[in-house]
Design an enzyme around this catalytic site. Structure first.
Site, PDB file in Angstrom:
ATOM      1  N   ASP A  11     -13.541  17.990  16.972  1.00  0.00           N
ATOM      2  CA  ASP A  11     -12.172  17.467  17.557  1.00  0.00           C
ATOM      3  C   ASP A  11     -11.472  16.948  16.137  1.00  0.00           C
ATOM      4  O   ASP A  11     -11.906  16.039  15.686  1.00  0.00           O
ATOM      5  CB  ASP A  11     -12.160  16.505  18.570  1.00  0.00           C
ATOM      6  CG  ASP A  11     -10.849  16.154  18.922  1.00  0.00           C
ATOM      7  OD1 ASP A  11      -9.778  16.188  18.154  1.00  0.00           O
ATOM      8  OD2 ASP A  11     -10.493  15.263  19.876  1.00  0.00           O
ATOM      9  N   TYR A 228     -16.645   3.682  19.868  1.00  0.00           N
ATOM     10  CA  TYR A 228     -16.115   5.024  20.587  1.00  0.00           C
ATOM     11  C   TYR A 228     -15.055   5.605  19.707  1.00  0.00           C
ATOM     12  O   TYR A 228     -14.083   5.163  19.064  1.00  0.00           O
ATOM     13  CB  TYR A 228     -15.112   4.466  21.543  1.00  0.00           C
ATOM     14  CG  TYR A 228     -14.486   5.712  22.704  1.00  0.00           C
ATOM     15  CD1 TYR A 228     -15.489   6.660  22.885  1.00  0.00           C
ATOM     16  CD2 TYR A 228     -13.393   5.779  22.593  1.00  0.00           C
ATOM     17  CE1 TYR A 228     -14.962   7.684  23.737  1.00  0.00           C
ATOM     18  CE2 TYR A 228     -12.492   6.883  23.200  1.00  0.00           C
ATOM     19  CZ  TYR A 228     -13.485   7.834  23.769  1.00  0.00           C
ATOM     20  OH  TYR A 228     -12.960   8.941  24.456  1.00  0.00           O
ATOM     21  N   LYS A 231     -15.060  11.534  23.145  1.00  0.00           N
ATOM     22  CA  LYS A 231     -16.375  12.127  23.614  1.00  0.00           C
ATOM     23  C   LYS A 231     -17.007  13.230  22.855  1.00  0.00           C
ATOM     24  O   LYS A 231     -16.374  13.981  22.031  1.00  0.00           O
ATOM     25  CB  LYS A 231     -16.069  12.412  25.121  1.00  0.00           C
ATOM     26  CG  LYS A 231     -16.232  11.558  26.029  1.00  0.00           C
ATOM     27  CD  LYS A 231     -17.630  11.129  26.216  1.00  0.00           C
ATOM     28  CE  LYS A 231     -17.701   9.944  27.265  1.00  0.00           C
ATOM     29  NZ  LYS A 231     -19.103   9.107  27.188  1.00  0.00           N
TER      30      LYS A 231
HETATM   31  P1  13P Z   1     -11.814  13.628  23.213  1.00  0.00           P
HETATM   32  O1  13P Z   1     -13.267  13.055  23.073  1.00  0.00           O
HETATM   33  O2  13P Z   1     -11.593  14.898  23.840  1.00  0.00           O
HETATM   34  O3  13P Z   1     -11.009  13.236  21.910  1.00  0.00           O
HETATM   35  O4  13P Z   1     -10.903  12.608  24.292  1.00  0.00           O
HETATM   36  C1  13P Z   1     -10.780  11.362  24.068  1.00  0.00           C
HETATM   37  C2  13P Z   1     -10.227  10.270  25.358  1.00  0.00           C
HETATM   38  O5  13P Z   1     -10.178   9.298  25.002  1.00  0.00           O
HETATM   39  C3  13P Z   1      -9.371  11.022  26.096  1.00  0.00           C
HETATM   40  O6  13P Z   1      -8.819  10.067  27.076  1.00  0.00           O
HETATM   41 MG    MG Z   2      -9.295  13.942  21.083  1.00  0.00          MG
HETATM   42 MG    MG Z   3     -11.965  16.622  23.141  1.00  0.00          MG
END
Ligand code: 13P
Ligand code: MG
Ligand code: MG
Ligand code: 13P
Length: 366
Positions: A11, A228, A231
């Protein structure tokens, strides 16, 4: 012919928020990979997205964990990040956890699934890509494909599959691995992989031929970064037909939108919804979590395809069910089991609040 299939993803910026990838980013990646196909480093490639994750699907003859291939993926993400910054995309460079490339993208943020294979006369491969969930999301589908005779009838009626499969399971916290054989060790296997936050199926092998059947990305971003940063949004490559499950057996597990962790702020359980690439635009409460699948016939390293496997209307019921489950789960608001258990949450105010309120806690007189 020996060929390596590498799927490397990151990402590097969301459009809008975390909901999708910007078309200019895909075009930039396409440009980078085209250059390397021309130079001969890549045999073939396909650039795609799953939600806000950029997916580089590449074939080459350099083997797994090859420095040049990993460098090309890293450089593509770095170039894309520059563009993402000029577009002001959300979380530009989100998954690039290091400033400098040091020979391998492992442990640097991007997700990787690679397999070197001896290409068969006909080599159907299915590439699964997910958004808004973590690496253990493949455990249940991989178990069903390769160990559950109610899903893959080939295990019962096809001699080539009858010997079963072996599962390489990684303990993502303790950095250990174990290989367990199906069918005779399925109860042992399930005690581990039924806990997908800790144990993830890394690879599956045919016991009849020893050939690799599937490989997944098991990188846990929060464990790498210590905080964090979005994801894992994992990928998984599955070979099909012959000694492996048929295409329909590989896809069948996704007719059940099982609950996975991820969704909003990476901190909720939600249904894993199978969608076409065009529909991988997780917008409702940043979800629900999505899975896409592109199918290719790998032919002398050429990626003949893709076919967008979940575009099929036969997955409409799974999508409907996922929407119903999403409604149901959402109504729990900040309560478990919609919200992840305390220790699993990617986002939490608990340490600060616990400190602030510590002096107001009194011992119970019991
Ligand atoms: P991603 O991991 O797809 O960037 O999503 C992060 C997130 O916190 C969505 O609410
Ligand atoms: Mg993202
Ligand atoms: Mg993502
Ligand atoms: P065909 O007879 O169409 O090749 O199908 C065989 C098969 O494996 C279907 O699952």
């Amino acid at each position: 012919m020996k060929i390596t299939l590498s799927v490397i993803k990151a990402d590097i910026g969301g459009y809008v928020g975390h909901s999708e990838s910007h078309p200019d980013i895909l075009a930039k990646a396409e440009e980078c990979l085209a250059r390397h196909k021309k130079s001969g480093l890549l045999v073939d490639y396909h650039v795609t997205k799953c939600g806000d994750d950029l997916q580089l699907i590449m074939t080459h003859q350099r083997g797994e964990e090859n420095e040049e291939i990993h460098r090309l993926a890293w450089d593509t993400f770095v170039e894309g990040t520059k563009l993402a910054k000029t577009l002001g995309l959300y979380g530009a460079g989100q998954d690039l956890l290091s400033d400098a490339f040091s020979g391998n993208v492992k442990g640097m943020g991007p997700g990787i699934a690679e397999m070197e294979i001896e290409e068969r006369k006909s080599e159907p491969v299915l590439i699964f890509m997910a958004d808004k969930t973590s690496s253990g999301a493949w455990n249940m589908p991989l178990y069903k494909m390769f160990a559950d005779p109610f899903n893959s009838i080939g295990l019962v009626i096809a001699l080539s599959m009858h010997e079963g499969f072996s599962f390489e399971v990684h303990d993502v916290k303790d950095h250990k691995k174990i290989t367990l054989n199906s069918p005779e060790e399925i109860y042992d296997l399930l005690i581990y992989i039924g806990a997908p936050g800790r144990y993830a199926v890394k690879a599956v092998y045919s016991r009849a031929t020893g050939e690799i059947a599937a490989v997944s990305s098991t990188q846990r971003l929060s464990l790498i970064a210590g905080r964090y940063v979005g994801k894992d949004d994992p990928v998984c490559i599955v070979r099909s037909q012959g000694v492996f499950p048929a295409v329909g057996e590989v896809l069948e597990p996704f007719a059940f939108p099982h609950l996975v962790e991820g969704w909003m702020r990476g901190s909720h359980h939600g249904p894993f919804m199978p969608v076409s690439v065009a529909d991988s635009i997780p917008s409702r409460f940043d979800g629900p979590p999505r899975v896409t699948c592109l199918g290719f016939q790998l032919t002398e390293g050429k990626l003949v395809g893709p076919r967008d496997m979940f575009a099929d209307i036969s997955f409409d019921n799974a999508r409907q069910q996922a929407n119903d489950v999403a409604d149901y789960m959402r109504r729990h608001g900040p309560f478990e089991p919609h919200r992840l258990p305390l220790e699993e949450m990617e986002y939490t105010t608990m340490p600060e609040i616990a400190e602030k309120l510590a002096f107001r806690f009194e011992d119970l007189q019991e």
